[in-house]
Design a protein around this motif. Sequence first.
Motif, PDB file in Angstrom:
ATOM      1  N   SER A 365       1.252  -1.249  -0.126  1.00  0.00           N
ATOM      2  CA  SER A 365      -0.038   0.039   0.323  1.00  0.00           C
ATOM      3  C   SER A 365       0.623   1.082   0.228  1.00  0.00           C
ATOM      4  CB  SER A 365      -0.824  -0.174   1.004  1.00  0.00           C
ATOM      5  OG  SER A 365      -1.274  -0.825   1.068  1.00  0.00           O
ATOM      6  N   TYR A 366       2.164   1.002   0.764  1.00  0.00           N
ATOM      7  CA  TYR A 366       3.215   2.218   0.855  1.00  0.00           C
ATOM      8  C   TYR A 366       3.282   2.657  -0.320  1.00  0.00           C
ATOM      9  CZ  TYR A 366       7.429   4.921   1.066  1.00  0.00           C
ATOM     10  OH  TYR A 366       8.250   6.240   1.529  1.00  0.00           O
ATOM     11  N   PHE A 367       4.053   1.800  -1.297  1.00  0.00           N
ATOM     12  CA  PHE A 367       4.410   2.215  -3.275  1.00  0.00           C
ATOM     13  C   PHE A 367       3.493   2.552  -3.904  1.00  0.00           C
ATOM     14  CE2 PHE A 367       7.846  -1.271  -1.275  1.00  0.00           C
ATOM     15  CZ  PHE A 367       8.493  -0.027  -1.578  1.00  0.00           C
ATOM     16  N   ILE A 368       1.947   1.295  -3.457  1.00  0.00           N
ATOM     17  CA  ILE A 368       1.283   2.312  -4.759  1.00  0.00           C
ATOM     18  C   ILE A 368       0.393   4.175  -4.055  1.00  0.00           C
ATOM     19  CG2 ILE A 368      -1.518   1.702  -4.876  1.00  0.00           C
ATOM     20  CD1 ILE A 368      -1.073  -1.157  -3.913  1.00  0.00           C
ATOM     21  N   ASN A 369       0.715   4.176  -3.275  1.00  0.00           N
ATOM     22  CA  ASN A 369       0.254   5.241  -2.888  1.00  0.00           C
ATOM     23  C   ASN A 369       1.645   6.717  -2.552  1.00  0.00           C
ATOM     24  OD1 ASN A 369      -1.983   7.267  -0.342  1.00  0.00           O
ATOM     25  ND2 ASN A 369       0.529   7.476  -0.159  1.00  0.00           N
ATOM     26  N   TRP A 394      -6.006   4.780   4.239  1.00  0.00           N
ATOM     27  CA  TRP A 394      -7.446   4.407   3.249  1.00  0.00           C
ATOM     28  C   TRP A 394      -6.863   2.976   2.535  1.00  0.00           C
ATOM     29  CZ3 TRP A 394     -12.351   3.027   5.153  1.00  0.00           C
ATOM     30  CH2 TRP A 394     -12.731   4.142   5.955  1.00  0.00           C
ATOM     31  N   ILE A 395      -6.030   3.036   1.717  1.00  0.00           N
ATOM     32  CA  ILE A 395      -5.539   1.923   0.244  1.00  0.00           C
ATOM     33  C   ILE A 395      -4.380   0.609   1.102  1.00  0.00           C
ATOM     34  CG2 ILE A 395      -3.504   1.492  -0.679  1.00  0.00           C
ATOM     35  CD1 ILE A 395      -3.674   4.423  -2.067  1.00  0.00           C
ATOM     36  N   THR A 396      -4.347   0.900   2.704  1.00  0.00           N
ATOM     37  CA  THR A 396      -3.638  -0.154   3.617  1.00  0.00           C
ATOM     38  C   THR A 396      -4.583  -0.938   4.099  1.00  0.00           C
ATOM     39  OG1 THR A 396      -1.655   1.258   4.075  1.00  0.00           O
ATOM     40  CG2 THR A 396      -2.192  -0.248   5.692  1.00  0.00           C
ATOM     41  N   SER A 397      -5.465  -0.259   4.858  1.00  0.00           N
ATOM     42  CA  SER A 397      -7.377  -0.746   5.195  1.00  0.00           C
ATOM     43  C   SER A 397      -7.410  -1.654   4.302  1.00  0.00           C
ATOM     44  CB  SER A 397      -7.957   0.575   6.224  1.00  0.00           C
ATOM     45  OG  SER A 397      -9.318  -0.338   6.840  1.00  0.00           O
ATOM     46  N   LEU A 398      -7.399  -1.168   2.963  1.00  0.00           N
ATOM     47  CA  LEU A 398      -8.655  -1.871   2.170  1.00  0.00           C
ATOM     48  C   LEU A 398      -7.901  -3.601   1.774  1.00  0.00           C
ATOM     49  CD1 LEU A 398     -10.759   1.322   0.023  1.00  0.00           C
ATOM     50  CD2 LEU A 398     -11.608  -0.664   1.989  1.00  0.00           C
ATOM     51  N   VAL A 399      -6.912  -2.842   1.833  1.00  0.00           N
ATOM     52  CA  VAL A 399      -5.488  -4.088   1.011  1.00  0.00           C
ATOM     53  C   VAL A 399      -5.288  -5.024   1.903  1.00  0.00           C
ATOM     54  CG1 VAL A 399      -3.549  -4.595  -0.289  1.00  0.00           C
ATOM     55  CG2 VAL A 399      -4.408  -2.817  -0.984  1.00  0.00           C
ATOM     56  N   ILE A 427     -14.986 -10.590  11.985  1.00  0.00           N
ATOM     57  CA  ILE A 427     -14.179  -9.785  13.628  1.00  0.00           C
ATOM     58  C   ILE A 427     -13.164  -9.347  13.123  1.00  0.00           C
ATOM     59  CG2 ILE A 427     -13.120 -10.487  15.513  1.00  0.00           C
ATOM     60  CD1 ILE A 427     -16.065 -12.754  15.316  1.00  0.00           C
ATOM     61  N   ILE A 428     -12.032  -9.707  12.500  1.00  0.00           N
ATOM     62  CA  ILE A 428     -11.203  -8.728  12.230  1.00  0.00           C
ATOM     63  C   ILE A 428     -10.416  -7.654  11.597  1.00  0.00           C
ATOM     64  CG2 ILE A 428      -9.039  -8.947  11.039  1.00  0.00           C
ATOM     65  CD1 ILE A 428      -7.718 -11.654  11.972  1.00  0.00           C
ATOM     66  N   THR A 429     -12.033  -7.341  10.447  1.00  0.00           N
ATOM     67  CA  THR A 429     -11.778  -6.939   9.920  1.00  0.00           C
ATOM     68  C   THR A 429     -12.704  -5.287  10.188  1.00  0.00           C
ATOM     69  OG1 THR A 429     -12.637  -7.434   7.990  1.00  0.00           O
ATOM     70  CG2 THR A 429     -13.422  -5.911   7.541  1.00  0.00           C
ATOM     71  N   CYS A 430     -13.757  -5.649  11.252  1.00  0.00           N
ATOM     72  CA  CYS A 430     -14.246  -5.006  12.382  1.00  0.00           C
ATOM     73  C   CYS A 430     -13.049  -3.753  12.854  1.00  0.00           C
ATOM     74  CB  CYS A 430     -14.215  -5.090  13.211  1.00  0.00           C
ATOM     75  SG  CYS A 430     -16.049  -6.026  12.970  1.00  0.00           S
ATOM     76  N   GLY A 431     -11.746  -4.439  13.069  1.00  0.00           N
ATOM     77  CA  GLY A 431     -10.383  -3.383  13.601  1.00  0.00           C
ATOM     78  C   GLY A 431      -9.756  -2.956  12.646  1.00  0.00           C
ATOM     79  N   THR A 432      -9.605  -3.125  11.213  1.00  0.00           N
ATOM     80  CA  THR A 432      -8.426  -2.975  10.610  1.00  0.00           C
ATOM     81  C   THR A 432      -9.222  -1.657   9.912  1.00  0.00           C
ATOM     82  OG1 THR A 432      -7.967  -5.393   9.981  1.00  0.00           O
ATOM     83  CG2 THR A 432      -7.592  -3.562   8.234  1.00  0.00           C
ATOM     84  N   GLY A 525      -6.975  -6.529  14.984  1.00  0.00           N
ATOM     85  CA  GLY A 525      -6.859  -5.494  13.702  1.00  0.00           C
ATOM     86  C   GLY A 525      -6.806  -4.453  13.384  1.00  0.00           C
ATOM     87  N   PHE A 526      -7.198  -3.695  14.907  1.00  0.00           N
ATOM     88  CA  PHE A 526      -6.421  -2.145  15.063  1.00  0.00           C
ATOM     89  C   PHE A 526      -4.888  -1.882  14.690  1.00  0.00           C
ATOM     90  CE2 PHE A 526      -9.292   0.427  18.123  1.00  0.00           C
ATOM     91  CZ  PHE A 526     -10.565  -0.313  17.568  1.00  0.00           C
ATOM     92  N   LEU A 527      -4.983  -2.955  14.908  1.00  0.00           N
ATOM     93  CA  LEU A 527      -2.247  -2.960  14.590  1.00  0.00           C
ATOM     94  C   LEU A 527      -2.066  -3.643  13.311  1.00  0.00           C
ATOM     95  CD1 LEU A 527      -0.884  -2.435  17.694  1.00  0.00           C
ATOM     96  CD2 LEU A 527      -1.045  -0.667  16.011  1.00  0.00           C
ATOM     97  N   GLY A 528      -3.701  -3.955  12.965  1.00  0.00           N
ATOM     98  CA  GLY A 528      -2.860  -5.533  11.291  1.00  0.00           C
ATOM     99  C   GLY A 528      -2.974  -4.555  10.385  1.00  0.00           C
ATOM    100  N   MET A 529      -1.980  -3.321  10.148  1.00  0.00           N
ATOM    101  CA  MET A 529      -2.076  -2.289   9.644  1.00  0.00           C
ATOM    102  C   MET A 529      -1.237  -1.548  10.083  1.00  0.00           C
ATOM    103  SD  MET A 529      -4.708   0.123   7.905  1.00  0.00           S
ATOM    104  CE  MET A 529      -5.841   1.310   8.844  1.00  0.00           C
ATOM    105  N   GLY A 530       0.003  -2.560  11.169  1.00  0.00           N
ATOM    106  CA  GLY A 530       0.533  -1.790  11.948  1.00  0.00           C
ATOM    107  C   GLY A 530       1.866  -1.061  11.527  1.00  0.00           C
TER     108      GLY A 530
END
Length: 864
Positions: A365-369, A394-399, A427-432, A525-530
Motif C-alpha cells: 500500500s505504501y508503494f501504491i500510495n 484507507w488503501i492499506t485498510s482496504l488491501v 471480526i478482524i475487519t472490524c478492527g482493521t 485488527g486495530f494494529l493489523g496495518m501496524g
Amino acid sequence: MKSVRLSGVPRPTFNAAKSMALSLLTAMLVFVVSPLAFAAQPGATPSQPHHGGGEANLIVPRLDDASIVSFFGLPGASLLAVGVGVSILGLVFGLIVFTQLKNADVHISMKDISELIYETCKTYLITQMKFILILEAFIGAIIVVYFGVMQSYFADGKTLQVIIILLFSLVGIAGSSAVAWFGIRVNTFANSRTAFAALRGKPFPCYAIPLKAGMSIGMLLISVELLIMLGILLVVPGDYAGPCFIGFAIGESLGASALRIAGGIFTKIADIGSDLMKIVFKIKEDDARNPGVIADCTGDNAGDSVGPSADGFETYGVTGVALISFILLAVKDPTGQHANIPVQVQLLVWIFAMRVVMVIASVLSYFINDAIAKARYAAADKMNFEHPLTMLVWITSLVSVLLTFIVSKTLIPELGDGTLWWKLSIIITCGTLAGAIIPEFVKVFTSTESGHVREVVTSSREGGASLNILAGLTAGNFSAYWLGFVLVALMGTAWYVSLQGLGALMTIGAVDASAVFAFGLVAFGFLGMGPVTIAVDSYGPVTDNAQSVYELSVIETIPNIREEVKKKFGFDVQFEKAKHFLEENDGAGNTFKATAKPVLIGTAVVGATTMIFSVVVVLTTNVTTQVPLSANLDKLSLLHPPFLLGLIAGGAMIYWFTGASTQAVSTGAYRAVEFIKANIKLEGVEKASITDSKKVVEICTLYAQKGMFNIFLTVFFGTLAFACAESFFFIGYLISIALFGLFQALFMANAGGAWDNAKKVVEVELKEKGTPLHDACVVGDTVGDPFKDTSSVAMNPVIKFTTLFGLLAVELAEQIPSASTRLAIAAVFFLISVVFVHRSFYGMRINAAIRSAPTAKEAPAGAE
C-alpha cells in the motif's frame, strides 16, 4: 541578565528519594516472599487451593507435527517459517531507508543541529534505560517468586526455565529500547533533510521524507516484534513458550510505560518552556536565541518518537500475547478439561499468518500510495498534506481486508462448520477498518479544517485564553462521545458475528467465551496495518522538528548561502516558500499524531478485555475438576460488593494518574521557564549557547525521571495491594481502569489536538503571530500539551502493564496462607502506594513563595 545556575535543581533530593524507595521495595519484597514461600512448602495450607489456568499452565501445542493439522501438506511451523523470512525482509527495508535518509542531501548548518538533537536524545534514552533496569529488578523478583517458588520450578530442577523467562522479560525491554533508539536516529536524519528539501520551494519533499522515515520505523518495529514472537513460538519448547510470552510481554510493557510516561513529561516541560517565551518576549516560533528550543526538539523525539515507538512495539506484542493466552486457555474439548489441539494449532497459525500478510499489505500500500502521490504532487506548487496520508491509511485498510478474506479462506476453510473462515475475517475487519475510521472521526475534532478547531480560534478572538480553553474542552468531550460509539458499533458487530457459530469452539461448560475472543481480534485488527499506523504517527515529530531545525540553523543569515547551495546542490533556494510549507506540514503532522493516539488507546482497552479473561479463568477454575469458568462466577457481579468497590477504585486511580503526570509537567515547566527567562539573550547573539540549551534539557530530564518514579511505584504497589485485597475486587479494578482510562484519554488527546491546531491556523492561515489572538491560542496550546502528549497517551501502556503484571500478582495472592495475612500485606502495599501518591503532588510542588515579580538573581529551588 545574570545567569541562573542549574545547581539549584534538586538532584540530591531525588537521589535520596530513590534510595529510600528502593530500600522500601526491598523490605516489602522480603516481607511478601516469606509467607509465599511458606505457602509453597509441604504441609502449608493456603487460604484457597491453587486454581489452574494461570501463566504456568499456558502450554503451546506442537506446530511441527503435520499429523495434527497440516497446511498445504506442511506442518504449521513450516508455514510460519515464511513469516520469519518476511520479518527479515521488513528489517532490510527499514535499514535501506535508514541508509537513504542518512545519505540524503542536507546543508551542514542543518545537519549539525539535527546531530545535536540526536546526541541529547541519546543521552536521555540511556538515562531512562538505567532507570528501567532498576524497575525490572523488582518485576524480575516477582517472576522468580511466582515461577521458581510458587510453581515449584526450583524444587523440580527447572531453574534454567526460570532464567529463560527472566531473559525474555529483558528481551521485551531491549526490544522497546532498540526500536526507540532506531526511531530517534531515523527521525533526526529526516528532520534536517526535510528542512533542507523545503528550500527547493516544492511541497512534495516536505511530505515524502517524513513519511518515508515513518515507514522505516514502522516496518522495523513490527518486523522485530514479529520475529521475536515467531522465535518463541517455533523454538522455545511448548511447556515454556506460554510463560516466555508472558515474560516478554511484561518486559516490553514495562519499557513502554517508562518511556511513554517519562517522555511525555519531558517533551511537554520543554514545549511549554519554549512556547511561553513567544508571549513573554514576543519572539518567533523556534527562535534560535531561545535556549528552550533544543530541549523542545529533544522532547519532540523523547515524547513523540521514543514513547510512541516503544508503545507501538509493546501494543503489537501484548495484543498478540493476549490472543495466544485466550486460545490456550479457552479452546477446549466440550468437557473443558482438555485442550482442543487441532483447533488451537489452526488458530495460532492463522493469527500469525494474518500478521505476516498485513505487513506485506502495508508495504504494498505504501508503494501504491507513493506512486499516486508522486504523480499528483511531485511538480505541484501547492498540496494538501493531509490528503495523501489519508489515502495511505484507507488503501492499506482496504488491501488488508481483501487479503484477510483470501488468506483465511486458503488456510482455515474447514475450521468449525466450514463458515468460520469468513466470520473470523469479518471480526478482524472490524478492527482493521477501525484503523481507518477512527482517524476520520478524530480529524473532525483536530484537523486544521475542522469546525471544532475553527470554533477554538473564533472564541479566542474576543474571549481570549478563557474561551479558547473552554472551546477545546468542548471538542474533547464531544470527541469522546462519538469515538465511544464508534467502538461500541465495531465491537458490537464483532460480538454479533461471534454468536454465529464461533461459540462451538469456545464454550466451556455453560459459558460461551467467543465474544472475548472476538474483542481480542478487533484489537488485533486495530494494529493489523501496524507499519502504516506507526508511520503516520512518526510523521508528526519529523515535521515539528524540521521547522525547528530550519530556524535553529539560521541558514538565511549564512553569507553567500544562495550561491553555495546552487553550486553544491544545483537549485535556487526559496526561503519564504520553505518556511510556509514547513509550518503548514506541521499542522498535518499534528493532525495525524492525534489520529494515531485513539487507535493505540482503543487497542489497550479492547485488548485488555482478552487479558482480563486470563485472570477470570484463574479465579473461576473448579479446583476439583480443573474445569475453567465453573466456579465463583457469581462473584463477577454487582451483587458481590468487592467487585463494585474495585470498579470505583479503578476510576480513582485514573484521575490520580492524570493529576500526577500533569503536576510533573507543571513543576518542570516552571523551572524551565524560570531558567530560560533568566538566561535568554536577545541582543548581539544569533543563537543560544549550547551550555544553556543543555541545562534546559537537564531540567526536563530531572523532572521526567522524578515524575516517572512516583507514578510507576504507585502503579506497582497499587497493583500488588489490590490483587492481595480480594481477587474479584481486582477484576473490577482492571475493568475500571480500562474504561475510565479510555474516555479520559480520548477526551484529553483530542482536546489537546484541537488547541494545538487552533494555534497552527492562526500562525499559518491567518498570519497573526504576535497578536492577542495568537497569545490566547499559545496559552490554550500549552494547556493542551500535557493533555495530548503526557497523560492521555501514557494510559495505554499503564493499563496493559497493570493487567499483565496483575496476572502474576493475583496468582501470587491466591497462594497466601490465610485471608488475614493477605489483607495485612494488601494494607502495607496500599500504604506504600499512598506514600508515592502523596509525593506525586506534595513532593513535586513548585514550592515557591507567591511574589509579585521574580528576579534573575534567584536560582530555581528544587521541589522537595
